[in-house]
Design a protein around this motif. Structure first.
Motif, mmCIF file in Angstrom:
data_model
loop_
_atom_site.group_PDB
_atom_site.id
_atom_site.type_symbol
_atom_site.label_atom_id
_atom_site.label_comp_id
_atom_site.label_asym_id
_atom_site.label_seq_id
_atom_site.Cartn_x
_atom_site.Cartn_y
_atom_site.Cartn_z
ATOM 1 N N VAL A 169 0.835 -1.204 0.000
ATOM 2 C CA VAL A 169 0.000 0.000 0.000
ATOM 3 C C VAL A 169 0.871 1.255 0.000
ATOM 4 O O VAL A 169 0.648 2.182 -0.786
ATOM 5 N N ILE A 170 1.904 1.274 0.849
ATOM 6 C CA ILE A 170 2.766 2.458 0.903
ATOM 7 C C ILE A 170 3.458 2.675 -0.438
ATOM 8 O O ILE A 170 3.502 3.795 -0.959
ATOM 9 N N ILE A 205 0.897 3.964 -3.009
ATOM 10 C CA ILE A 205 0.516 5.361 -2.770
ATOM 11 C C ILE A 205 1.638 6.288 -3.218
ATOM 12 O O ILE A 205 1.412 7.273 -3.930
ATOM 13 N N GLY A 265 1.712 6.271 -6.956
ATOM 14 C CA GLY A 265 0.553 6.966 -7.513
ATOM 15 C C GLY A 265 0.707 8.481 -7.444
ATOM 16 O O GLY A 265 0.452 9.188 -8.417
ATOM 17 N N LEU A 266 1.170 8.971 -6.277
ATOM 18 C CA LEU A 266 1.344 10.418 -6.131
ATOM 19 C C LEU A 266 2.427 10.932 -7.081
ATOM 20 O O LEU A 266 2.282 11.994 -7.679
#
Lengths: 302, 231
Positions: free
Chosen positions: A286-287, A290, A293-294
């Motif tokens: 997840v980290i 994220i 994605g950013l």
């Protein structure tokens, strides 16, 4: 077709950025292992609390002939006072679950048992040890009630909560846990930054492809998915290493070394480990996703 | 096909606009030259159609869609309806001719069977059927531009945009490229080509839109490059 294209792009990207991929895998593995270790210590504290809080007692030591506290100014406790104390304890039911009276003689026997290898036993007589009430509480956290009622009462030398002795130990473990988790958080931040950089490098290396993809009308999904999957695959490999490390710690450290040497207490069970493993595995993914994605939002605008 | 309604594009407040109050209609199937000196606004004109930029004021309408108002996730759909060719070819050096052309269809998620049929077909159209397995660096400039055209056209878009497609090519090669664009136009594709190659414009005798310092100063059916070149 779509899927195969995305996957082939993903693995091309991973191969092309091999050093960065390894860096991500290793940092993910290290940070997640620490994170897992922190959670493991917490689980350990939990299982020890469960184990010990069921067994801890409050000890009410009664005055002996040589006691010097003000409540003992009348000298050794008389049988009448002892009876009153017992009645008062009985009045505190149901908080007070069990009352056990330990005489000087029993205390002496237990003392001999505990220190049987030590020369200290030769200097101790039964009379030197205090008689006491051992009290088991239905709710071990409500020690204060007992302390308020008996601390300083004539005939009572001292009220001692075994739980407080344990708590000092638990505080130590909690400290270790905080350290492990803080380092883990710092490492996860490092991991996220590394992912950001990896994606930036990858996006730069593939800027021509990306430019053409945008030009011919590839969807954002198609353009970004290979990058996201790259981050996710690296994080998943790192996560698997961390999972293996935690399992190894349970098998080789706890089950084979610690548990046989410290049989008086409980250790983390597989049930607790099974809960921890998916948490650390998915935290990494997840980290990484994220962070990726950013980064993509910033660097791959339509 | 393309409608500009009083379009002005400013990149920043201080300088003069890159395009100023342009109104224009391009019908489906037309072949239009966009001419003018460097910096006259030709590239901006194309970038507005591609939605690489948005008009500051006015509307750009392509195939009935208000390009400036299109939400971001619909932009890919818009671009699938147009092919684009550039002066610098923009081929992927690590892929063969075949793979470069197939790339377009792959990123659009087309089926393998369709790709295997469409790619040789379009390479045949541009005359490179025998060079499918070559890499771009093994080709001449003209051949590379043909690959770029094949890539832009393999999806059969109704609109082809070309930004100085002959800018890097010698005159003889340019003629070949123009014949190819003309052939693509004849099958019904609208072609909009920015150029400052006077010889080509004069030879083709197509509609000419001339820009100068961001303003439209001429729009002629069957025009030539400039007054000096009039026969």
């Amino acid at each position: 077709m779509k899927l195969r294209f995305i996957l082939s792009e993903t693995f091309q990207g991973l191969r092309r950025n091999l050093t960065m991929t390894f860096a991500v895998i290793i940092t993910v593995a290290v940070s997640l292992t620490l994170f897992g270790a922190g959670l493991l210590v917490r689980a350990q504290v939990d299982s020890m609390k469960d184990y010990w809080y069921d067994r801890v007692e409050v000890s009410i030591f009664l005055c002996g002939a040589s006691s010097s506290v003000p409540a003992c100014s009348l000298g050794a406790v008389t049988p009448e006072v002892r009876g009153q104390i017992e009645q008062e304890l009985n009045a505190l039911r149901p908080l007070v679950q069990e009352i056990y009276y330990e005489s000087k003689e029993e205390a002496y026997q237990r003392f001999l048992e505990q220190f049987k290898d030590s020369p200290v036993t030769q200097n101790v007589t039964p009379d030197a040890l205090p008689e006491s009430f051992r009290v088991k509480l239905s709710d071990p956290t409500k020690y204060e009630v007992i302390a308020a009622a008996f601390e300083g009462r004539p005939g009572v030398e001292q009220v001692q909560d075994q739980r407080q002795l344990l708590d000092r130990f638990f505080r130590l473990l909690n400290g270790l846990q905080v350290i492990a988790l803080s380092v883990a958080v710092a490492m996860l931040v490092v991991t996220a930054l590394l992912v950001v950089n990896t994606i930036r490098v990858a996006a730069h290396a593939r800027r021509r492809e990306v430019g053409i993809m945008r030009l011919v009308g590839a969807s954002n999904f198609m353009i970004r998915m290979p990058f996201l999957l790259e981050a996710a695959v690296s994080a998943a490999i790192g996560g698997l290493i961390a999972v293996a490390a935690i399992v190894a710690a349970k098998v080789f450290l706890i089950d084979e070394v610690l548990a046989p040497s410290y049989q008086f207490t409980a250790f983390v069970s597989w049930d607790q480990i099974i809960v921890i493993l998916p948490i650390i595995f998915f935290t990494g993914i997840v980290i990484a996703m994220i962070a990726a994605g950013l980064t993509l939002r910033r660097y791959l605008k339509v | 096909m393309i409608t500009f309604e009083r379009v002005t594009k400013r990149y920043d407040k201080r300088n003069r606009p890159a395009l100023q109050d342009i109104s224009l209609d391009i019908q489906p199937g037309e072949f239009v030259f966009l001419v003018g000196a460097s910096g006259s606004g030709k590239s901006t004109f194309l970038r507005l159609i591609l939605r690489e930029e948005r008009a500051t004021t006015g509307r750009v309408i392509v195939s009935g869609r208000d390009v400036g108002r299109l939400s971001r996730w619909k932009v890919p759909q818009l671009r699938r309806g147009m092919g684009a060719v550039f002066q610098d070819f923009r081929l992927l050096q690590s892929k063969t001719v075949y793979q470069n052309v197939a790339f377009t269809l792959q990123v659009l998620g087309r089926k393998n069977a369709q790709i295997e049929r469409a790619v040789p077909e379009v390479l045949d159209l541009v005359g490179l059927a025998d060079k499918m397995q070559r890499y771009p660096h093994q080709l001449s400039g003209g051949e590379q531009q043909r690959v770029a055209i094949a890539r832009a056209f393999v999806n059969r878009p109704p609109l082809l945009l070309a930004d100085e497609p002959t800018g890097n090519l010698d005159p003889a090669t340019s003629v070949g490229i123009m014949k190819l664009l003309d052939r693509i136009n004849r099958v019904g594709t609208t072609v909009l080509m920015a150029t400052h190659d006077a010889a080509i414009v004069d030879q083709m005798r197509k509609r000419v839109v001339e820009l100068d310092a961001g303003q439209m100063i001429r729009d002629e059916a069957r025009g030539v490059y400039g007054q000096d070149h009039q026969p």
